[in-house]
Design a protein around this motif. Structure first.
Motif, mmCIF file in Angstrom:
data_model
loop_
_atom_site.group_PDB
_atom_site.id
_atom_site.type_symbol
_atom_site.label_atom_id
_atom_site.label_comp_id
_atom_site.label_asym_id
_atom_site.label_seq_id
_atom_site.Cartn_x
_atom_site.Cartn_y
_atom_site.Cartn_z
ATOM 1 N N LEU A 56 0.824 -1.219 0.000
ATOM 2 C CA LEU A 56 0.000 0.000 0.000
ATOM 3 C C LEU A 56 0.859 1.270 0.000
ATOM 4 N N LEU A 57 2.042 1.166 0.618
ATOM 5 C CA LEU A 57 2.918 2.348 0.662
ATOM 6 C C LEU A 57 3.438 2.745 -0.721
ATOM 7 N N HIS A 58 3.333 1.831 -1.685
ATOM 8 C CA HIS A 58 3.803 2.139 -3.050
ATOM 9 C C HIS A 58 2.667 2.579 -3.978
ATOM 10 N N MET A 59 1.436 2.465 -3.477
ATOM 11 C CA MET A 59 0.309 2.766 -4.369
ATOM 12 C C MET A 59 0.159 4.276 -4.524
ATOM 13 N N ASN A 60 0.037 4.710 -5.762
ATOM 14 C CA ASN A 60 -0.114 6.133 -6.111
ATOM 15 C C ASN A 60 1.101 6.985 -5.722
ATOM 16 N N ASN A 533 12.520 -3.236 -13.768
ATOM 17 C CA ASN A 533 12.479 -1.869 -14.282
ATOM 18 C C ASN A 533 11.401 -1.607 -15.314
ATOM 19 N N CYS A 534 10.575 -2.586 -15.524
ATOM 20 C CA CYS A 534 9.579 -2.435 -16.561
ATOM 21 C C CYS A 534 8.391 -1.647 -16.022
ATOM 22 N N PHE A 535 7.957 -0.668 -16.770
ATOM 23 C CA PHE A 535 6.768 0.061 -16.329
ATOM 24 C C PHE A 535 5.791 0.257 -17.471
ATOM 25 N N VAL A 536 4.573 0.579 -17.107
ATOM 26 C CA VAL A 536 3.565 0.913 -18.116
ATOM 27 C C VAL A 536 3.102 2.345 -17.841
ATOM 28 N N ARG A 546 1.005 9.189 -16.521
ATOM 29 C CA ARG A 546 2.105 8.877 -15.596
ATOM 30 C C ARG A 546 2.483 7.408 -15.717
ATOM 31 N N ARG A 547 3.650 7.100 -15.169
ATOM 32 C CA ARG A 547 4.028 5.706 -15.251
ATOM 33 C C ARG A 547 3.546 4.936 -14.024
ATOM 34 N N SER A 548 3.483 3.637 -14.197
ATOM 35 C CA SER A 548 3.027 2.766 -13.121
ATOM 36 C C SER A 548 3.904 1.527 -13.154
ATOM 37 N N ARG A 549 4.522 1.256 -12.014
ATOM 38 C CA ARG A 549 5.416 0.100 -11.972
ATOM 39 C C ARG A 549 5.009 -0.823 -10.831
ATOM 40 N N GLY A 550 4.591 -2.016 -11.192
ATOM 41 C CA GLY A 550 4.186 -2.991 -10.189
ATOM 42 C C GLY A 550 5.374 -3.446 -9.364
ATOM 43 N N ILE A 551 5.100 -3.852 -8.134
ATOM 44 C CA ILE A 551 6.218 -4.238 -7.270
ATOM 45 C C ILE A 551 6.104 -5.677 -6.762
ATOM 46 N N LEU A 552 4.922 -6.262 -6.893
ATOM 47 C CA LEU A 552 4.741 -7.602 -6.307
ATOM 48 C C LEU A 552 5.189 -8.699 -7.271
ATOM 49 N N SER A 608 10.243 9.703 -20.958
ATOM 50 C CA SER A 608 10.829 10.474 -19.854
ATOM 51 C C SER A 608 9.778 11.330 -19.143
ATOM 52 N N ARG A 609 8.804 11.852 -19.881
ATOM 53 C CA ARG A 609 7.868 12.786 -19.243
ATOM 54 C C ARG A 609 6.852 12.105 -18.322
ATOM 55 N N ALA A 610 6.691 10.783 -18.486
ATOM 56 C CA ALA A 610 5.720 10.089 -17.631
ATOM 57 C C ALA A 610 6.277 9.816 -16.234
ATOM 58 N N ASN A 611 7.509 10.238 -16.015
ATOM 59 C CA ASN A 611 8.143 10.078 -14.702
ATOM 60 C C ASN A 611 7.346 10.746 -13.586
ATOM 61 N N GLY A 612 7.509 10.277 -12.375
ATOM 62 C CA GLY A 612 6.887 10.935 -11.227
ATOM 63 C C GLY A 612 5.389 11.056 -11.395
ATOM 64 N N VAL A 613 4.854 12.277 -11.219
ATOM 65 C CA VAL A 613 3.403 12.429 -11.377
ATOM 66 C C VAL A 613 3.009 12.619 -12.837
ATOM 67 N N GLY A 614 4.002 12.636 -13.745
ATOM 68 C CA GLY A 614 3.687 12.595 -15.160
ATOM 69 C C GLY A 614 3.400 13.934 -15.804
#
Ligand SMILES: Nc1nc2c(c(=O)[nH]1)N[C@H]1C(S)=C(S)[C@@H](COP(=O)(O)OP(=O)(O)OC[C@H]3O[C@@H](n4cnc5c(=O)[nH]c(N)nc54)[C@H](O)[C@@H]3O)O[C@H]1N2
Ligand SMILES: Nc1nc2c(c(=O)[nH]1)N[C@H]1C(S)=C(S)[C@@H](COP(=O)(O)OP(=O)(O)OC[C@H]3O[C@@H](n4cnc5c(=O)[nH]c(N)nc54)[C@H](O)[C@@H]3O)O[C@H]1N2
Ligand code: SF4
Ligand SMILES: [Mo]
Length: 767
Positions: A56-60, A533-536, A546-552, A608-614
């Motif tokens: 949950l600490l990684h969500m959003n 390192n893969c993100f969508v 913005r980008r979203s990177r799963g952690i589980l 590059s622009r989708a980094n952080g909050v996008g």
């Protein structure tokens, strides 16, 4: 085993038995410590304490994953202690559950047996772990290799007489990368049959906003809500469906703004909010959010807004400066005609239709008069009516007359449902033809997409029903239960040769299938796709990518990511001979993003622009640029009053969500805010209507709707007295979808009329 009979004896609506129902008064506030407790209960049960808390600490968060639930945006600086709500936590728990079901489970239970369970029970079984096939004449799903599954799909696609016999449905959870590839494949295959959940959701908003303002999306940014003078929340229940929106409403109040809610129900979340992110919110009495509640009758928003406009116009004539004349002059057309049209309605007539007491309408007029910073937020309460498009246009009229468009702290805020439904559209999930989009595909991908319009949801149901479409593929979702007219849709799906579901969890669309059916299990948003390192990327309700990177770690080693499996289907279909290098795209999301940048409007340097909050996609309304509209100006429109002649004994029913569900996914059997526990087959009714119809509390009734001489029935509902306008009813979806006629939908947007169904309430013995 039924030999050679593909019409399996499956049950479309689950069991009829009631559970032990408990009813209390509706909650006077939203969230608070009960919200935290509910979130934790679900998370801990499904995920275990440590895994739940750390995920949950990684969500959003900037380097984490986007909440898979609704499309509400993240603030510029997400709170490190937790930027999520109760329902976000439930969505995560539902997706990241440790329970799984695989081939052994399906060897034990047939689809017929499974279909006797409730939707709640089906979802609770856990994550789907391996590809499965339900072969013609069989009642049990059996394992199939990925390769064989791709070949089965490719062979079936090759066997069609025309590409238009295939349908490619999309729900709104898929990433931009997956949706782009899916749309690309459908077009490369040769069809625009790309219906999506938007067709049942915000399509009316898209149509209304495109023709009045020139873009089918909203215009506000999150910060605009904080500084608004007035926020109108119409036809939306944010406490349940977009809970973090309450924090934005709270900020608006703290900055001196006012909130008007327009809704047949006094939804708890809109009334009072105990912000769980602050100690004061947790321990105090909460913040009253709504300053003024207008209890409009179902689908009577047009008369209500006309009445408000009429009264504002009268004040404007008297005092001046109520409407923004300079803005109207410079940026709009149609104001004069609208004002003239308003003269043709009597105040009494509009009052009577809207059902809102005079003093409340006057209070709304007082709050709005002369204000320029106004935001209108809305959701399904406005879109899912025959006149959904016109209803939204009427609210746009209000904003335009007040000059509250294209300036800070003002504008349109259609609050999107699924977390990436807006992104999916932006990257090409649409049944209609966008010529510029197609031209760019031609330039950058080397093939010519089809130029004929494809099927939307309603047309797709009809095509399958009539045997004109033979393959149905779904990228997520639960078409059977989400679409209208459940029995009709079931029949339609069962007439297909092949149905394919790309899914995370089991639902009824896996059980009521075509002759042959496939389940292709995939990752959830919280899971790692192809390594660390893969993100969508995703786009939220306010147009920020913005980008979203799963952690589980994935729930099974046999899952395939959506882009990978779509690319493999395409590659198998084209046998490696196509202008698009599908294999490469399926494994390298950067390459997909490069193509999205080239083909989809407004995307640029996404990598590059989708980094952080996008980054925000361009939005002409924010720039007050209406040059693309005919005449170069925003359109003020004239909208007819709704026509609803209820016959004696008829009611207007809206089908709504409980607090414990995400669309057709039922997390639990409670609706805490409305005070209902342990049961979903409830019909909320005005106590006077109950007396007049001789109905007792908890009496068991059937609901029936008659359209075009056909009667549809939803069985076994308990009547609950509730504060709802007279002659109006509310009940939960999807249990009531059987009542929504497949051929009744909004004019032009073709969204099913899920919020205004004429029904009769029949005591069971007299049925
Ligand atoms: N937890 C959770 N979150 C969700 C979802 C979920 O199921 N669960 N679903 C997601 C999706 S896909 C969507 S589209 C959104 C849906 O979000 P909402 O639109 O908030 O969902 P509904 O429950 O359909 O609520 C519609 C609201 O409109 C009101 N209403 C109905 N008819 C009328 C009318 O004629 N006029 C007015 N003014 N009001 C009316 C109802 O009383 C209700 O409060 O939520 C998204 N978020
Ligand atoms: N009567 C009535 N009908 C309605 C509505 C209403 O208000 N009233 N609302 C309408 C609206 S607004 C909408 S948006 C539609 C919703 O229609 P859909 O989007 O078709 O339905 P969902 O219930 O959201 O889909 C749930 C399923 O999606 C799958 N899933 C979940 N996460 C993922 C994922 O990450 N990837 C993949 N591939 N699959 C996943 C799971 O298998 C799950 O069972 O329903 C519409 N139907
Ligand atoms: S408001 Fe929506 S996106 Fe945000 S945490 Fe809650 S469910 Fe998730
Ligand atoms: Mo939706």
């Amino acid at each position: 085993m039924i030999e050679n009979n593909y019409k399996r004896n499956v049950c479309v609506r689950g069991p009829d038995a009631f559970s032990e129902i408990k009813v209390t008064n509706p909650k006077p506030y939203a969230a608070g410590k009960e919200g935290i407790a509910a979130a934790m209960k679900h998370s801990f049960k499904e995920m275990g304490v440590f895994r739940a808390m750390s995920t949950l600490l990684h969500m959003n968060q900037k380097d984490g994953f986007d909440c898979p639930s609704c499309a509400w945006p993240d603030p510029e600086k997400p709170s490190r202690i937790g930027e999520y709500c109760e329902n976000g936590a439930k969505a995560l728990a539902d997706e990241a559950t440790k329970s799984t079901i695989g081939a052994e489970f399906f060897a034990k239970y047939s689809v017929e047996e499974l279909s006797l369970r409730t939707d709640y029970d089906l979802n609770a079984l856990g994550r789907l772990t391996e590809p499965l096939v339900l072969r013609e004449g069989c009642l049990h799903y059996a394992p199939i290799s990925w390769k064989d599954a791709y070949t089965l799909i490719a062979d079936n696609l090759h066997s069609l007489n025309s590409p238009d016999e295939a349908i490619f449905y999309t729900s709104g959870r898929s990433s931009n990368e997956a949706a782009f590839l899916y749309g690309l494949f459908a077009r490369a295959f040769g069809t625009n049959n790309l219906p999506d959940c938007s067709n049942m959701c915000h399509e009316s908003s898209g149509v209304a906003l495109s023709e009045t303002l020139g873009i089918g999306k909203g215009s506000v940014k999150l910060e605009d809500l904080y500084g608004a003078d007035v926020i109108i929340v119409a036809g939306q229940n944010p406490g349940t469906n977009h809970p973090r929106m309450l924090s934005a409403l709270e900020k608006c109040k703290e900055n001196g703004g006012s909130i008007i809610s327009i809704n047949p129900l006094e939804e708890s979340g809109l009334m009072n909010f105990k912000n769980p992110q602050s100690l004061k919110g947790l321990l105090g009495s909460g913040k009253q959010l709504t300053d003024l509640h207008l209890p409009v009758k179902i689908n009577q928003d047009i008369p209500l807004i006309k009445l408000i406009l009429k009264k504002l116009a009268a004040l404007d004539r008297l005092e001046g400066n109520i409407f923004d004349t300079d803005f109207i002059q410079e940026y709009t057309e149609g104001a004069e005609a609208l004002l003239k049209d308003l003269d043709s309605y009597s105040v009494q007539e509009l009052h009577m239709l809207s059902g809102v007491p005079v003093e409340k309408v006057d209070a709304a007029v007082n709050l709005l008069a002369g204000k320029r910073k106004i935001v209108v937020c809305w959701a399904m309460g406005l879109t899912q009516h025959k006149n959904g498009v016109e209803t939204i246009r009427e609210y746009v009229n209000l904003l335009l007359l007040m000059g509250a468009i294209g300036k800070p702290f003002s504008g349109t805020c259609p609050v999107r449902g699924h977390s990436n439904v807006q992104g999916d559209r932006s990257v090409g999930i649409m049944h209609y033809v966008d010529k510029d989009f197609n031209k760019r595909i031609e330039t950058h991908l080397g093939f010519t997409p089809p130029s004929e319009k494809g099927l939307d949801v309603v047309a797709a149901m009809q095509a399958m029903y009539k045997g004109e479409a033979k393959i149905f593929m779904a990228l997520g979702g639960n078409f059977l239960m989400a679409a209208s007219d459940t029995d009709y849709t079931a029949e339609a799906l069962q007439r297909c040769e092949l149905t394919v579901q790309v899914s995370t969890k089991l639902n009824r669309s896996h059980l009521v299938t075509g002759k042959t059916a496939l389940i292709l299990p995939t990752y959830g948003r919280s899971e790692k796709e192809h390594g660390a390192n893969c993100f969508v990327t995703v786009e939220n309700s306010m147009g920020r990518v913005r980008r979203s990177r799963g952690i589980l770690k994935a729930s099974s080693d046999h899952l395939r990511s959506e882009p990978e499996l779509i690319a493999s289907i395409a590659d198998t279909y084209f046998k490696g001979k196509h202008t698009v290098d599908w294999k490469l795209l399926g494994n390298d999301y950067r390459k997909i993003r490069e193509l999205i940048d080239k083909v989809a409007k407004g995307f640029e340097n996404t990598e590059s622009r989708a980094n952080g909050v996008g980054y925000y996609l361009p939005n002409n309304v924010r720039e007050r640029d209406f040059s693309k509209l005919p005449g170069g100006k925003a359109k003020i429109t004239i909208n007819k009053l709704p026509e609803h002649q209820l016959m004696a004994g008829e009611f207007m029913l809206m089908t709504i969500r409980s607090h414990d569900q995400f669309n057709t996914t039922i997390y639990g059997m409670d609706d805490r805010y409305r005070g209902v526990y342990n049961e979903r087959r409830i019909v909320f009714m005005n106590p006077d209507d109950m007396v007049e119809n001789g109905l007792d509390k908890m009496e068991v009734v059937n609901l029936s709707s008659t359209y075009d001489s056909g009667t549809r029935t939803a069985y076994n509902f308990k009547v609950l007295p509730y504060k709802i306008p007279k002659s109006n009813l509310a009940a939960y979806f999807p249990e009531t979808n059987a009542l929504v006629p497949y051929n009744h939908f909004a004019d032009r947007s073709r969204t099913p009329i899920s919020k205004s169904i004429k029904v009769k309430v029949c005591k069971q013995e007299s049925f």
